[in-house]
Scaffold this motif. Structure first.
Motif, PDB file in Angstrom:
ATOM      1  N   UNK A  68     -24.129   6.091  16.553  1.00  0.00           N
ATOM      2  CA  UNK A  68     -23.610   5.621  15.260  1.00  0.00           C
ATOM      3  C   UNK A  68     -22.713   4.399  15.458  1.00  0.00           C
ATOM      4  N   UNK A  69     -21.947   4.408  16.552  1.00  0.00           N
ATOM      5  CA  UNK A  69     -21.088   3.244  16.827  1.00  0.00           C
ATOM      6  C   UNK A  69     -21.937   1.981  17.014  1.00  0.00           C
ATOM      7  N   UNK A  70     -23.106   2.172  17.624  1.00  0.00           N
ATOM      8  CA  UNK A  70     -23.983   1.019  17.813  1.00  0.00           C
ATOM      9  C   UNK A  70     -24.476   0.515  16.462  1.00  0.00           C
ATOM     10  N   UNK A  71     -24.805   1.447  15.574  1.00  0.00           N
ATOM     11  CA  UNK A  71     -25.252   1.040  14.240  1.00  0.00           C
ATOM     12  C   UNK A  71     -24.136   0.315  13.489  1.00  0.00           C
ATOM     13  N   UNK A  72     -22.925   0.808  13.662  1.00  0.00           N
ATOM     14  CA  UNK A  72     -21.782   0.223  12.960  1.00  0.00           C
ATOM     15  C   UNK A  72     -21.276  -1.043  13.643  1.00  0.00           C
ATOM     16  N   UNK A  73     -21.766  -1.246  14.864  1.00  0.00           N
ATOM     17  CA  UNK A  73     -21.307  -2.362  15.678  1.00  0.00           C
ATOM     18  C   UNK A  73     -19.792  -2.287  15.935  1.00  0.00           C
ATOM     19  N   UNK A 102     -31.487   0.895  13.436  1.00  0.00           N
ATOM     20  CA  UNK A 102     -31.961   1.961  14.319  1.00  0.00           C
ATOM     21  C   UNK A 102     -31.199   1.855  15.630  1.00  0.00           C
ATOM     22  N   UNK A 103     -30.953   2.988  16.283  1.00  0.00           N
ATOM     23  CA  UNK A 103     -30.316   2.893  17.590  1.00  0.00           C
ATOM     24  C   UNK A 103     -30.697   4.083  18.451  1.00  0.00           C
ATOM     25  N   UNK A 104     -30.656   3.853  19.758  1.00  0.00           N
ATOM     26  CA  UNK A 104     -30.928   4.912  20.724  1.00  0.00           C
ATOM     27  C   UNK A 104     -29.728   4.976  21.653  1.00  0.00           C
ATOM     28  N   UNK A 141     -31.610   9.499  18.913  1.00  0.00           N
ATOM     29  CA  UNK A 141     -32.118   8.347  18.170  1.00  0.00           C
ATOM     30  C   UNK A 141     -31.641   8.496  16.734  1.00  0.00           C
ATOM     31  N   UNK A 142     -31.116   7.413  16.157  1.00  0.00           N
ATOM     32  CA  UNK A 142     -30.644   7.478  14.774  1.00  0.00           C
ATOM     33  C   UNK A 142     -31.236   6.333  13.978  1.00  0.00           C
ATOM     34  N   UNK A 143     -31.588   6.641  12.734  1.00  0.00           N
ATOM     35  CA  UNK A 143     -32.065   5.592  11.830  1.00  0.00           C
ATOM     36  C   UNK A 143     -31.245   5.706  10.552  1.00  0.00           C
ATOM     37  N   UNK A 144     -30.634   4.595  10.171  1.00  0.00           N
ATOM     38  CA  UNK A 144     -29.791   4.656   8.972  1.00  0.00           C
ATOM     39  C   UNK A 144     -30.417   3.786   7.885  1.00  0.00           C
ATOM     40  N   UNK A 145     -30.055   4.089   6.632  1.00  0.00           N
ATOM     41  CA  UNK A 145     -30.639   3.324   5.539  1.00  0.00           C
ATOM     42  C   UNK A 145     -29.561   2.763   4.610  1.00  0.00           C
ATOM     43  N   UNK A 146     -28.361   2.578   5.122  1.00  0.00           N
ATOM     44  CA  UNK A 146     -27.321   1.968   4.312  1.00  0.00           C
ATOM     45  C   UNK A 146     -26.577   2.935   3.416  1.00  0.00           C
ATOM     46  N   UNK A 147     -26.786   4.245   3.586  1.00  0.00           N
ATOM     47  CA  UNK A 147     -26.018   5.233   2.818  1.00  0.00           C
ATOM     48  C   UNK A 147     -25.046   5.936   3.775  1.00  0.00           C
TER      49      UNK A 147
END
Lengths: 321, 393, 114
Positions: free
Chosen positions: B82-87, B295-297, B310-316
């Protein structure tokens, strides 16, 4: 006449007969559990009776009141009768052991042969009990116990014969008398035989490292998997009696048996000795990992039987008589 | 061989050697295993689907409950994804704390496993003694995090609790005790003839097979292959902490025991270094509740091996898809290879050798009860199947 | 034979088992046990009930008159509620023996006293 009959009945049923022996069996189970627990840094039975000494009895009573399930597909007659045979065989054998004095309740020339016969019969009963349960775990367990018998039976018999050769009699009471009159325990004359008999009894009792027929992580409870309720209670009691029988036999054959020491009655010395042997069994059972059946049998034939034969040879050559 | 008759023996789903329900069908010739068929799907819990219905914060605690033993590895992996998705960059103090907790967890997991292995070969005394000494590390974890099993230390953007200077002497004294004890156990295990008889040359996995069958973690390292996510793809503070990757060329169950024991010693060294060199500063950064699409792994070296999330987010505020690949799943093919040619009596110890955690890895298996056939459904077929089932009832 | 030495040592020393209901170990400081609400601080924002991963917290009403229902049987003691509370009204206690025979007794209600 009447009084004699009553005395005999009392001796057979109460003291030092069935009731006393069963009580002693429960206490030896307690000793075993307590010692193993302490080695493993646990308390063991604690709350039933002082230090949990009544726990084996409580377990027995609990099992008696549990539902007795006979699964479909079992060989019903054998399945029903084998726990009774198993229990009574060990009890019968115990009558041949001198407890109160140097003479046993039942004794005759050649009762040692009878004891060897009974110890074999016990294993055969185990085999039948497992084989009749029609469960794959029980069948594997019973085959393993029969295989295991092939490993330990010969050295065990040889270890029985050693003291008999030294004492020149085939009667257990005679061997005890010989030890008392010579004032020496056989263990000091035949230490090899003592080691062999301990190892063989570990195998007969299915204790670690020879608990192969009932290896919990491999085959659940082995040959006893399908038994429940009263049948299991009898099997457990039979097992305790077997433990008592093994330690009593070791005591009588190698440790001088029921021996009077100055004012201490022979029964007390006997009790102290059997609990010491139970302690030895528990100690061994806590110190090893389980063997595999092929390792056990080849080990028995390669190491134990030569040792037992060597002991007999030494006796024949007049060493340790 | 040559008895000609092959017997099929079911093992599980209920069996004392398996702590979790899973089924293996063994084809046995005499006493030798000639074929193994694993059948997974007894313990599927639908956690991946449940994650899609919860917010990112709530999912930390759900991820923690994927596994009771490697609970920290799962949250670390989740938070990293999740941190990777959030940068978001995690403060370096938080990274050190994550390392310390991860290594404490490795000690607890490995000592638990060595105890189980001893129990599988009937050595209950060693099992009891090991678990008694394992309490030390459990106490340290409880004292640091507030719970013995589910530490809840990680959060997105850092860690929730700090390791203060007052805690360090207590942790160190616990570690000294453990180091002494683990050395004692290595000595006991490698000198006890009955243990050697049951573990040496049992469950052999050649290095070539291990790599081909994608084994991970201590199972792979016990086959002499140097592979560790901590070294190969450093996360947390592992790029700053010096440590060795423990390997052993034994390739058997005994090598697996020794690798795990030595890893415990290595973990103690890592913790000591991390505690000594811990930078000061913040332990966490505040992060938004809504995650931008992407998306991130993320990979973590869990005690049992490489763990992948593996996580895939859609902006929610909820993930769209989440996927967990736990190390046990990767070790199953290698396990089948190890079991081939073994004695029936060695099944429990070989099975336990990979440190299986079946509930973590379980997948849905759709099996036709009438024919016993296994089916693979794609989404369309699955939806139609479900609709049909609903109409019936 | 290191195991024999260890076994004999154990035989002579006291077992490590604690006789639990009679002997207890106090949980360490910072243990996450049952959360308690300090209703003087609570402003009834409902964040705790929204954030709770296992839905153990229910909030009835709004603002300062709000009533909090806490179901201990659903709680998994993660402590996220205490962390999320903007007024620090929630504290984790070290109470952990929370099992009960009836679910009704496992419900704790908090109400503001005036």
């Amino acid at each position: 006449m009447l009084q004699e009959t009553l005395t005999l009945l009392f001796q057979l049923l109460i003291f030092p007969g069935a009731a006393f022996l069963i009580l002693l069996a429960f206490i030896s189970e307690w000793v075993d559990r307590k010692v193993v627990a302490r080695i493993q840094s646990r308390f063991g039975p604690l709350y039933t009776g002082p230090s949990g000494v009544l726990q084996p009895i409580a377990d027995f009573l609990k099992l008696l009141s549990k539902e007795d399930i006979t699964p479909d597909g079992v060989e019903k007659p054998i399945f029903t009768i084998s726990p009774i045979i198993y229990f009574s065989l060990s009890l019968t054998a115990l009558f041949l052991i001198p407890i109160l004095s140097e003479t046993a309740l039942v004794n005759f020339e050649g009762d040692l042969i009878f004891l060897i016969f009974i110890s074999t019969l016990i294993t055969i009963t185990v085999f039948l009990a497992g084989y009749s349960s029609a469960s794959s775990f029980s069948i594997i367990g019973s085959i393993r116990s029969a295989l295991q018998m092939l490993g330990y039976e010969i050295p065990l018999s040889l270890a029985f014969i050693g003291p008999a050769l030294a004492a020149g009699t085939l009667s257990l009471s005679g061997i005890v008398k010989w030890q008392i009159s010579h004032g020496i325990w056989t263990v000091f004359l035949q230490p090899l035989g003592f080691g062999v008999i301990l190892i063989c009894f570990l195998a007969e009792l299915e204790f670690v490292p020879f608990d192969i027929p009932e290896a919990e992580t491999e085959i659940v409870a082995g040959w006893r998997t399908e038994f429940s309720g009263r049948k299991l209670a009898l099997l457990k009691l039979g097992r305790d009696l077997e433990l008592l029988l093994a330690s009593a036999l070791t005591t009588s054959l190698y440790l001088g048996g029921a021996q009077p020491v100055s004012f201490v009655p022979p029964a007390l010395t006997f009790l102290i000795k059997i609990f010491f042997v139970v302690f030895l069994f528990s100690l061994f059972r806590a110190l090893f990992a389980r063997f595999r059946i092929d390792q056990m049998i080849s080990g028995m034939w390669k190491h134990l039987i030569p040792l037992a034969i060597l002991q007999i040879l030494l006796i024949i050559l007049n060493v340790g008589r | 061989m040559g008895y000609g008759s092959i017997v099929k023996v079911p093992f599980g789903p209920q069996h004392p050697a398996l702590k979790e329900p899973e089924n293996f069908t063994f084809e046995i010739d005499g006493d030798i295993i000639v074929n193994v068929k694993p059948r997974i799907g007894y313990n599927h819990r639908g956690i991946e689907k449940a994650m899609e219905a919860r917010t990112y914060i709530q999912n930390i605690y759900l991820a923690e409950r994927i596994c009771g033993i490697c609970s920290d590895a799962h949250t670390t992996c989740y938070c990293q994804a999740i941190e990777e998705l959030l940068n978001v960059e995690v403060p370096s103090r938080a990274k050190y704390i994550r390392t310390v907790i991860a290594e404490l967890e490795r000690i607890h997991s490995h000592s638990l496993w060595v105890g189980i292995a001893a129990h599988e070969i009937g050595f209950d005394t060693l099992f009891m003694h090991l678990w008694r000494d394992r309490e030390t590390v459990m106490d340290i974890l409880e004292f640091v995090s507030g719970n013995r099993v589910h530490y809840a230390m990680n959060t997105i953007g850092g860690v929730r609790r700090d390791i203060t200077d007052e805690m360090i002497p207590k942790i160190n004294s616990g570690l000294n005790f453990l180091e002494k004890k683990i050395k004692h156990y290595i000595n006991t295990i490698s000198n006890e003839p009955t243990i050697l008889k049951r573990t040496v040359n049992v469950g052999v996995l050649k290095p070539k097979d291990a790599v081909e069958l994608c084994a991970v973690g201590p199972t792979l390292r016990a086959s002499g292959v140097k592979n560790d996510v901590r070294k190969d793809d450093p996360y947390a503070a592992y790029d700053e902490v010096p440590f060795n990757v423990i390997t052993n060329d034994g390739c058997d169950v005994f090598a697996r025991i020794i690798v795990r024991c030595e890893e415990m010693l290595e973990s103690i060294r890592i913790i000591r270094y991390a505690l000594e060199h811990m930078p000061s500063g913040m332990t966490r950064v505040r992060v938004p509740l809504v995650v931008p699409p992407g998306e991130s792994v993320s990979r973590v070296e869990a005690p049992r091996g490489e763990l992948i999330h593996y996580a895939k987010s859609n902006g929610t505020s909820k993930p769209e898809r989440y996927k967990v690949r736990s190390p046990t799943l990767a070790n199953i093919p290698a396990l089948c290879k190890m079991l081939m040619g073994q004695h029936v009596a060695d099944i429990p110890i070989v099975l336990a050798g990979i440190d299986p955690c079946f509930a973590c890895m379980d997948r849905v298996a759709i099996i036709d009860l009438k024919t016993g056939e296994k089916k693979v459904f794609n989404f369309e077929v699955f939806r139609r199947h479900i609709q049909k089932c609903y109409r019936k009832h | 034979m290191a195991i024999i030495k260890e076994a004999i040592k154990q035989l002579l020393s006291r077992p490590v088992t604690l006789k639990y209901p009679f002997e207890r170990v106090a949980p360490p400081e910072g243990f996450r046990g049952r959360p308690v609400w300090d209703m003087r601080r609570c402003i009834g924002c409902g964040l705790c009930s929204k954030i709770c991963p296992s839905g153990a917290i229910e909030i009835i009403g709004k603002g300062k008159e709000a009533k909090i229902k806490y179901y201990v049987d659903r709680c998994m003691f993660c402590g996220q509620c205490a962390e999320s509370c903007p007024r620090n009204a929630i504290a984790m206690t070290s109470e952990f023996e929370l099992a009960n025979y009836s679910r009704e007794k496992m419900l704790y209600e908090y109400e503001r006293e005036f």
